[in-house]
Design a protein around this motif. Sequence first.
Motif, PDB file in Angstrom:
ATOM      1  N   GLN A 250      24.371  -4.617  -9.786  1.00  0.00           N
ATOM      2  CA  GLN A 250      23.107  -5.313  -9.572  1.00  0.00           C
ATOM      3  C   GLN A 250      22.668  -5.276  -8.118  1.00  0.00           C
ATOM      4  OE1 GLN A 250      23.574  -9.238 -11.292  1.00  0.00           O
ATOM      5  NE2 GLN A 250      24.184  -8.366 -13.262  1.00  0.00           N
ATOM      6  N   VAL A 251      23.638  -5.284  -7.193  1.00  0.00           N
ATOM      7  CA  VAL A 251      23.303  -5.153  -5.774  1.00  0.00           C
ATOM      8  C   VAL A 251      22.588  -3.832  -5.528  1.00  0.00           C
ATOM      9  CG1 VAL A 251      24.247  -4.837  -3.459  1.00  0.00           C
ATOM     10  CG2 VAL A 251      25.121  -6.656  -4.924  1.00  0.00           C
ATOM     11  N   PHE A 252      23.110  -2.754  -6.116  1.00  0.00           N
ATOM     12  CA  PHE A 252      22.496  -1.448  -5.928  1.00  0.00           C
ATOM     13  C   PHE A 252      21.149  -1.346  -6.633  1.00  0.00           C
ATOM     14  CE2 PHE A 252      27.050  -0.348  -5.295  1.00  0.00           C
ATOM     15  CZ  PHE A 252      26.940   0.046  -3.971  1.00  0.00           C
ATOM     16  N   ILE A 253      21.005  -2.025  -7.768  1.00  0.00           N
ATOM     17  CA  ILE A 253      19.710  -2.049  -8.448  1.00  0.00           C
ATOM     18  C   ILE A 253      18.663  -2.713  -7.565  1.00  0.00           C
ATOM     19  CG2 ILE A 253      18.427  -3.025 -10.381  1.00  0.00           C
ATOM     20  CD1 ILE A 253      20.893  -2.664 -12.099  1.00  0.00           C
ATOM     21  N   ARG A 254      19.030  -3.850  -6.967  1.00  0.00           N
ATOM     22  CA  ARG A 254      18.078  -4.534  -6.075  1.00  0.00           C
ATOM     23  C   ARG A 254      17.714  -3.652  -4.897  1.00  0.00           C
ATOM     24  NH1 ARG A 254      21.484  -9.049  -7.182  1.00  0.00           N
ATOM     25  NH2 ARG A 254      22.542  -8.810  -5.183  1.00  0.00           N
ATOM     26  N   ARG A 255      18.684  -2.928  -4.386  1.00  0.00           N
ATOM     27  CA  ARG A 255      18.398  -2.032  -3.264  1.00  0.00           C
ATOM     28  C   ARG A 255      17.463  -0.911  -3.677  1.00  0.00           C
ATOM     29  NH1 ARG A 255      23.750   0.257  -1.193  1.00  0.00           N
ATOM     30  NH2 ARG A 255      22.278   1.573  -0.094  1.00  0.00           N
ATOM     31  N   SER A 256      17.591  -0.420  -4.907  1.00  0.00           N
ATOM     32  CA  SER A 256      16.728   0.671  -5.356  1.00  0.00           C
ATOM     33  C   SER A 256      15.305   0.191  -5.589  1.00  0.00           C
ATOM     34  CB  SER A 256      17.282   1.294  -6.642  1.00  0.00           C
ATOM     35  OG  SER A 256      17.166   0.406  -7.730  1.00  0.00           O
ATOM     36  N   LEU A 257      15.158  -1.073  -5.976  1.00  0.00           N
ATOM     37  CA  LEU A 257      13.824  -1.623  -6.215  1.00  0.00           C
ATOM     38  C   LEU A 257      13.127  -2.027  -4.927  1.00  0.00           C
ATOM     39  CD1 LEU A 257      14.575  -3.867  -9.330  1.00  0.00           C
ATOM     40  CD2 LEU A 257      13.490  -1.603  -9.285  1.00  0.00           C
ATOM     41  N   LYS A 258      13.932  -2.390  -3.928  1.00  0.00           N
ATOM     42  CA  LYS A 258      13.372  -2.788  -2.636  1.00  0.00           C
ATOM     43  C   LYS A 258      14.151  -2.060  -1.550  1.00  0.00           C
ATOM     44  CE  LYS A 258      12.307  -6.772   0.291  1.00  0.00           C
ATOM     45  NZ  LYS A 258      12.431  -8.243   0.455  1.00  0.00           N
ATOM     46  N   THR A 259      13.667  -0.896  -1.182  1.00  0.00           N
ATOM     47  CA  THR A 259      14.370  -0.038  -0.232  1.00  0.00           C
ATOM     48  C   THR A 259      14.429  -0.687   1.132  1.00  0.00           C
ATOM     49  OG1 THR A 259      13.575   1.882  -1.443  1.00  0.00           O
ATOM     50  CG2 THR A 259      14.467   2.275   0.753  1.00  0.00           C
ATOM     51  N   THR A 260      15.630  -0.669   1.735  1.00  0.00           N
ATOM     52  CA  THR A 260      15.795  -1.247   3.057  1.00  0.00           C
ATOM     53  C   THR A 260      15.152  -0.384   4.131  1.00  0.00           C
ATOM     54  OG1 THR A 260      17.878  -2.213   2.336  1.00  0.00           O
ATOM     55  CG2 THR A 260      17.520  -2.061   4.710  1.00  0.00           C
ATOM     56  N   ILE A 261      15.232   0.934   3.949  1.00  0.00           N
ATOM     57  CA  ILE A 261      14.687   1.846   4.941  1.00  0.00           C
ATOM     58  C   ILE A 261      13.170   1.748   4.995  1.00  0.00           C
ATOM     59  CG2 ILE A 261      14.275   4.308   5.373  1.00  0.00           C
ATOM     60  CD1 ILE A 261      16.944   3.497   6.320  1.00  0.00           C
ATOM     61  N   HIS A 262      12.620   1.659   6.197  1.00  0.00           N
ATOM     62  CA  HIS A 262      11.183   1.724   6.394  1.00  0.00           C
ATOM     63  C   HIS A 262      10.812   3.195   6.537  1.00  0.00           C
ATOM     64  CE1 HIS A 262      11.539  -2.498   6.940  1.00  0.00           C
ATOM     65  NE2 HIS A 262      12.156  -2.393   8.097  1.00  0.00           N
ATOM     66  N   GLU A 263      10.164   3.743   5.539  1.00  0.00           N
ATOM     67  CA  GLU A 263       9.879   5.166   5.555  1.00  0.00           C
ATOM     68  C   GLU A 263       8.886   5.517   6.659  1.00  0.00           C
ATOM     69  OE1 GLU A 263       8.813   6.546   1.718  1.00  0.00           O
ATOM     70  OE2 GLU A 263      10.785   6.146   0.863  1.00  0.00           O
ATOM     71  N   ASP A 264       8.934   6.783   7.036  1.00  0.00           N
ATOM     72  CA  ASP A 264       8.045   7.344   8.060  1.00  0.00           C
ATOM     73  C   ASP A 264       8.315   6.765   9.432  1.00  0.00           C
ATOM     74  OD1 ASP A 264       6.737   8.835   6.055  1.00  0.00           O
ATOM     75  OD2 ASP A 264       5.447   7.143   5.596  1.00  0.00           O
ATOM     76  N   GLN A 265       9.484   6.172   9.649  1.00  0.00           N
ATOM     77  CA  GLN A 265       9.785   5.605  10.953  1.00  0.00           C
ATOM     78  C   GLN A 265      10.751   6.501  11.705  1.00  0.00           C
ATOM     79  OE1 GLN A 265      10.223   1.482  10.776  1.00  0.00           O
ATOM     80  NE2 GLN A 265      10.293   1.196  12.963  1.00  0.00           N
ATOM     81  N   ILE A 266      10.371   6.853  12.935  1.00  0.00           N
ATOM     82  CA  ILE A 266      11.164   7.721  13.784  1.00  0.00           C
ATOM     83  C   ILE A 266      11.630   6.916  14.996  1.00  0.00           C
ATOM     84  CG2 ILE A 266      11.233   9.834  15.143  1.00  0.00           C
ATOM     85  CD1 ILE A 266      10.843  10.389  12.203  1.00  0.00           C
ATOM     86  N   TYR A 267      12.933   7.015  15.311  1.00  0.00           N
ATOM     87  CA  TYR A 267      13.493   6.315  16.463  1.00  0.00           C
ATOM     88  C   TYR A 267      14.016   7.353  17.452  1.00  0.00           C
ATOM     89  CZ  TYR A 267      13.699   2.192  13.395  1.00  0.00           C
ATOM     90  OH  TYR A 267      13.395   1.167  12.538  1.00  0.00           O
ATOM     91  N   THR A 268      13.895   7.032  18.728  1.00  0.00           N
ATOM     92  CA  THR A 268      14.436   7.882  19.783  1.00  0.00           C
ATOM     93  C   THR A 268      15.482   7.108  20.568  1.00  0.00           C
ATOM     94  OG1 THR A 268      12.355   9.091  19.998  1.00  0.00           O
ATOM     95  CG2 THR A 268      13.918   9.268  21.812  1.00  0.00           C
ATOM     96  N   LEU A 269      16.681   7.693  20.698  1.00  0.00           N
ATOM     97  CA  LEU A 269      17.768   7.090  21.470  1.00  0.00           C
ATOM     98  C   LEU A 269      18.223   8.125  22.490  1.00  0.00           C
ATOM     99  CD1 LEU A 269      18.295   6.510  18.197  1.00  0.00           C
ATOM    100  CD2 LEU A 269      20.079   5.069  19.109  1.00  0.00           C
ATOM    101  N   GLU A 270      17.748   8.004  23.692  1.00  0.00           N
ATOM    102  CA  GLU A 270      18.037   9.020  24.706  1.00  0.00           C
ATOM    103  C   GLU A 270      17.683  10.402  24.151  1.00  0.00           C
ATOM    104  OE1 GLU A 270      21.760   8.810  26.718  1.00  0.00           O
ATOM    105  OE2 GLU A 270      21.785   6.642  26.770  1.00  0.00           O
ATOM    106  N   ASN A 271      18.680  11.259  23.906  1.00  0.00           N
ATOM    107  CA  ASN A 271      18.411  12.608  23.406  1.00  0.00           C
ATOM    108  C   ASN A 271      18.498  12.720  21.888  1.00  0.00           C
ATOM    109  OD1 ASN A 271      18.119  13.632  26.059  1.00  0.00           O
ATOM    110  ND2 ASN A 271      20.346  13.785  26.262  1.00  0.00           N
ATOM    111  N   LEU A 272      18.708  11.591  21.214  1.00  0.00           N
ATOM    112  CA  LEU A 272      18.811  11.602  19.756  1.00  0.00           C
ATOM    113  C   LEU A 272      17.484  11.198  19.117  1.00  0.00           C
ATOM    114  CD1 LEU A 272      22.261   9.911  19.018  1.00  0.00           C
ATOM    115  CD2 LEU A 272      21.742  12.345  19.099  1.00  0.00           C
ATOM    116  N   ILE A 273      17.196  11.813  17.979  1.00  0.00           N
ATOM    117  CA  ILE A 273      16.038  11.413  17.181  1.00  0.00           C
ATOM    118  C   ILE A 273      16.544  11.034  15.795  1.00  0.00           C
ATOM    119  CG2 ILE A 273      13.866  12.146  16.139  1.00  0.00           C
ATOM    120  CD1 ILE A 273      13.529  14.094  18.452  1.00  0.00           C
TER     121      ILE A 273
END
Length: 228
Positions: free
Chosen positions: A115-138
Amino acid sequence: MERFKILYAEDDDTIALLTKDALEEKYLVTHCKNGQEALLSFTNNNFDLCIFDIMMPKMDGFSLAESIRKVNNDIPIIFLSAKTHKDDRIKGLKTGADDYLIKPFSIEELELKIQVFIRRSLKTTIHEDQIYTLENLIFDAKNYTVTDQNTKTILTQREAELLQLFLDNKDEVLKRELILTKLWGSDDYFLGRSLDVFISRLRKILSSQDNITIENLHGIGFRLKSRK
Protein backbone atom coordinates in the motif's frame (compact mmCIF):
# COMPACT_ATOMS: atom_id res chain seq x y z
CA MET A 1 -10.31 1.44 -10.92
CA GLU A 2 -7.77 -0.89 -12.55
CA ARG A 3 -6.18 -3.20 -10.02
CA PHE A 4 -2.49 -3.06 -9.10
CA LYS A 5 -0.49 -5.70 -11.02
CA ILE A 6 2.09 -7.72 -9.08
CA LEU A 7 4.79 -10.06 -10.36
CA TYR A 8 5.42 -12.70 -7.68
CA ALA A 9 8.33 -15.18 -7.90
CA GLU A 10 8.46 -17.99 -5.32
CA ASP A 11 9.47 -21.64 -5.74
CA ASP A 12 7.88 -22.93 -2.53
CA ASP A 13 4.41 -24.10 -3.64
CA THR A 14 2.81 -23.81 -0.20
CA ILE A 15 4.05 -20.29 0.51
CA ALA A 16 3.21 -19.22 -3.03
CA LEU A 17 -0.34 -20.55 -2.85
CA LEU A 18 -1.11 -18.91 0.50
CA THR A 19 0.46 -15.59 -0.44
CA LYS A 20 -1.06 -15.43 -3.92
CA ASP A 21 -4.54 -16.31 -2.65
CA ALA A 22 -4.36 -13.61 0.02
CA LEU A 23 -3.07 -10.90 -2.31
CA GLU A 24 -5.53 -11.71 -5.10
CA GLU A 25 -8.37 -10.37 -2.98
CA LYS A 26 -7.05 -6.89 -3.88
CA TYR A 27 -4.45 -7.24 -6.64
CA LEU A 28 -3.79 -8.99 -9.94
CA VAL A 29 -0.98 -11.43 -9.18
CA THR A 30 1.17 -13.33 -11.69
CA HIS A 31 3.08 -16.13 -9.98
CA CYS A 32 6.30 -17.62 -11.36
CA LYS A 33 8.18 -20.61 -9.92
CA ASN A 34 11.72 -19.51 -10.78
CA GLY A 35 13.73 -16.44 -11.67
CA GLN A 36 14.00 -17.15 -15.40
CA GLU A 37 10.24 -17.54 -15.72
CA ALA A 38 9.74 -14.31 -13.78
CA LEU A 39 12.18 -12.37 -15.98
CA LEU A 40 10.40 -13.60 -19.11
CA SER A 41 7.04 -12.61 -17.66
CA PHE A 42 8.38 -9.18 -16.71
CA THR A 43 9.71 -8.68 -20.26
CA ASN A 44 6.36 -9.52 -21.86
CA ASN A 45 3.97 -7.77 -19.47
CA ASN A 46 3.46 -4.53 -17.56
CA PHE A 47 3.58 -4.76 -13.76
CA ASP A 48 3.31 -2.20 -10.97
CA LEU A 49 5.35 -4.06 -8.33
CA CYS A 50 7.60 -7.11 -7.94
CA ILE A 51 7.81 -9.52 -5.00
CA PHE A 52 10.70 -11.99 -5.18
CA ASP A 53 12.03 -14.86 -3.12
CA ILE A 54 15.84 -14.97 -3.17
CA MET A 55 16.70 -18.69 -3.23
CA MET A 56 15.07 -19.88 -6.46
CA PRO A 57 16.13 -22.35 -9.19
CA LYS A 58 17.50 -21.26 -12.59
CA MET A 59 17.92 -17.63 -11.48
CA ASP A 60 18.01 -16.36 -7.89
CA GLY A 61 16.21 -13.25 -6.69
CA PHE A 62 19.35 -11.13 -6.56
CA SER A 63 20.17 -11.84 -10.21
CA LEU A 64 16.54 -11.33 -11.18
CA ALA A 65 16.41 -7.92 -9.52
CA GLU A 66 19.70 -6.89 -11.14
CA SER A 67 18.38 -7.88 -14.57
CA ILE A 68 15.18 -5.90 -14.05
CA ARG A 69 17.06 -2.84 -12.83
CA LYS A 70 19.04 -2.78 -16.09
CA VAL A 71 15.83 -1.96 -17.96
CA ASN A 72 13.56 -0.44 -15.31
CA ASN A 73 14.67 1.75 -12.41
CA ASP A 74 11.18 2.67 -11.28
CA ILE A 75 9.25 -0.48 -10.43
CA PRO A 76 9.25 -1.28 -6.69
CA ILE A 77 10.90 -4.59 -5.73
CA ILE A 78 10.25 -6.35 -2.41
CA PHE A 79 12.30 -9.36 -1.35
CA LEU A 80 10.74 -12.12 0.77
CA SER A 81 13.45 -14.36 2.12
CA ALA A 82 14.48 -16.74 4.88
CA LYS A 83 18.00 -15.26 4.62
CA THR A 84 18.23 -13.27 7.83
CA HIS A 85 21.89 -12.25 7.81
CA LYS A 86 22.54 -8.52 7.67
CA ASP A 87 24.85 -8.93 4.65
CA ASP A 88 22.04 -10.61 2.68
CA ARG A 89 19.66 -7.76 3.39
CA ILE A 90 22.29 -5.19 2.44
CA LYS A 91 23.04 -7.11 -0.77
CA GLY A 92 19.32 -7.12 -1.56
CA LEU A 93 19.14 -3.35 -1.27
CA LYS A 94 22.29 -2.90 -3.31
CA THR A 95 20.79 -4.90 -6.18
CA GLY A 96 18.03 -2.29 -6.34
CA ALA A 97 15.37 -3.69 -4.02
CA ASP A 98 13.14 -1.20 -2.23
CA ASP A 99 12.24 -3.39 0.73
CA TYR A 100 13.05 -6.74 2.35
CA LEU A 101 10.78 -8.94 4.47
CA ILE A 102 12.14 -11.91 6.39
CA LYS A 103 10.26 -15.23 6.35
CA PRO A 104 8.06 -16.10 8.06
CA PHE A 105 6.24 -12.87 7.34
CA SER A 106 2.65 -11.78 7.92
CA ILE A 107 0.38 -11.09 4.97
CA GLU A 108 -0.81 -7.99 6.80
CA GLU A 109 2.70 -6.54 6.91
CA LEU A 110 3.29 -7.36 3.25
CA GLU A 111 0.02 -5.68 2.28
CA LEU A 112 0.93 -2.58 4.28
CA LYS A 113 4.21 -2.32 2.40
CA ILE A 114 2.42 -2.77 -0.93
CA GLN A 115 0.00 0.00 0.00
CA VAL A 116 2.94 2.34 0.61
CA PHE A 117 4.07 1.79 -2.96
CA ILE A 118 0.53 2.22 -4.27
CA ARG A 119 0.29 5.61 -2.56
CA ARG A 120 3.63 6.57 -4.05
CA SER A 121 2.45 5.61 -7.54
CA LEU A 122 -0.71 7.68 -7.18
CA LYS A 123 1.14 10.69 -5.80
CA THR A 124 4.64 10.85 -7.23
CA THR A 125 7.23 12.37 -4.92
CA ILE A 126 9.42 13.55 -7.78
CA HIS A 127 8.60 16.99 -9.17
CA GLU A 128 8.86 16.40 -12.89
CA ASP A 129 10.72 18.74 -15.22
CA GLN A 130 12.94 19.93 -12.38
CA ILE A 131 16.67 20.27 -13.01
CA TYR A 132 19.19 20.82 -10.20
CA THR A 133 22.80 21.94 -10.49
CA LEU A 134 25.39 20.96 -7.87
CA GLU A 135 28.76 22.39 -8.82
CA ASN A 136 29.62 20.29 -11.91
CA LEU A 137 26.72 17.86 -11.48
CA ILE A 138 23.32 18.13 -13.14
CA PHE A 139 20.46 16.19 -11.56
CA ASP A 140 17.48 15.56 -13.83
CA ALA A 141 14.66 14.65 -11.44
CA LYS A 142 12.25 13.57 -14.17
CA ASN A 143 14.68 11.09 -15.75
CA TYR A 144 16.50 10.03 -12.53
CA THR A 145 19.92 10.93 -13.92
CA VAL A 146 22.99 12.65 -12.50
CA THR A 147 25.44 13.92 -15.12
CA ASP A 148 29.05 14.88 -14.41
CA GLN A 149 30.59 16.27 -17.60
CA ASN A 150 30.55 13.17 -19.85
CA THR A 151 29.49 10.63 -17.22
CA LYS A 152 25.80 9.90 -16.64
CA THR A 153 24.57 7.90 -13.62
CA ILE A 154 21.05 6.48 -13.63
CA LEU A 155 19.43 6.44 -10.18
CA THR A 156 16.65 4.26 -8.87
CA GLN A 157 13.42 6.07 -8.05
CA ARG A 158 14.17 5.80 -4.33
CA GLU A 159 17.64 7.30 -4.80
CA ALA A 160 16.22 10.13 -6.92
CA GLU A 161 13.52 10.87 -4.34
CA LEU A 162 16.08 10.97 -1.56
CA LEU A 163 18.45 13.23 -3.51
CA GLN A 164 15.63 15.59 -4.40
CA LEU A 165 14.50 15.73 -0.79
CA PHE A 166 18.02 16.78 0.20
CA LEU A 167 18.25 19.35 -2.57
CA ASP A 168 14.87 20.86 -1.73
CA ASN A 169 16.14 21.26 1.84
CA LYS A 170 19.81 22.03 1.20
CA ASP A 171 21.79 23.07 4.30
CA GLU A 172 18.85 22.09 6.52
CA VAL A 173 18.82 19.18 8.98
CA LEU A 174 16.42 16.41 7.97
CA LYS A 175 15.49 14.08 10.80
CA ARG A 176 15.74 10.36 10.08
CA GLU A 177 12.09 9.87 11.03
CA LEU A 178 10.97 12.53 8.55
CA ILE A 179 12.98 11.00 5.68
CA LEU A 180 11.78 7.47 6.40
CA THR A 181 8.14 8.47 6.72
CA LYS A 182 8.21 10.62 3.59
CA LEU A 183 9.91 8.04 1.36
CA TRP A 184 8.83 4.71 2.90
CA GLY A 185 5.72 5.63 4.87
CA SER A 186 7.23 4.14 8.05
CA ASP A 187 10.25 4.62 10.30
CA ASP A 188 10.91 1.14 11.68
CA TYR A 189 14.37 -0.20 12.55
CA PHE A 190 15.14 -2.06 9.33
CA LEU A 191 14.09 0.85 7.11
CA GLY A 192 16.57 2.92 9.09
CA ARG A 193 19.31 0.53 7.99
CA SER A 194 17.98 0.74 4.42
CA LEU A 195 18.25 4.52 4.54
CA ASP A 196 21.93 4.24 5.50
CA VAL A 197 22.55 2.18 2.35
CA PHE A 198 20.92 4.81 0.12
CA ILE A 199 22.83 7.60 1.87
CA SER A 200 26.08 5.75 1.12
CA ARG A 201 25.13 5.48 -2.55
CA LEU A 202 24.40 9.19 -2.81
CA ARG A 203 27.66 10.06 -1.06
CA LYS A 204 29.53 8.03 -3.68
CA ILE A 205 27.71 9.82 -6.49
CA LEU A 206 28.48 13.22 -4.97
CA SER A 207 32.08 12.37 -4.04
CA SER A 208 33.51 14.15 -7.09
CA GLN A 209 32.19 17.47 -5.79
CA ASP A 210 34.55 18.91 -3.19
CA ASN A 211 32.06 21.38 -1.72
CA ILE A 212 29.02 19.11 -1.44
CA THR A 213 28.67 16.61 1.42
CA ILE A 214 25.93 14.70 3.20
CA GLU A 215 26.59 15.13 6.91
CA ASN A 216 25.50 12.59 9.50
CA LEU A 217 24.22 14.23 12.67
CA HIS A 218 24.41 11.31 15.08
CA GLY A 219 21.05 10.45 16.61
CA ILE A 220 19.29 13.21 14.68
CA GLY A 221 19.48 12.88 10.93
CA PHE A 222 21.31 14.17 7.87
CA ARG A 223 22.08 17.40 6.07
CA LEU A 224 23.22 18.03 2.52
CA LYS A 225 25.69 20.83 3.00
CA SER A 226 27.22 23.15 0.45
CA ARG A 227 30.45 24.79 1.59
CA LYS A 228 30.06 27.60 -0.90
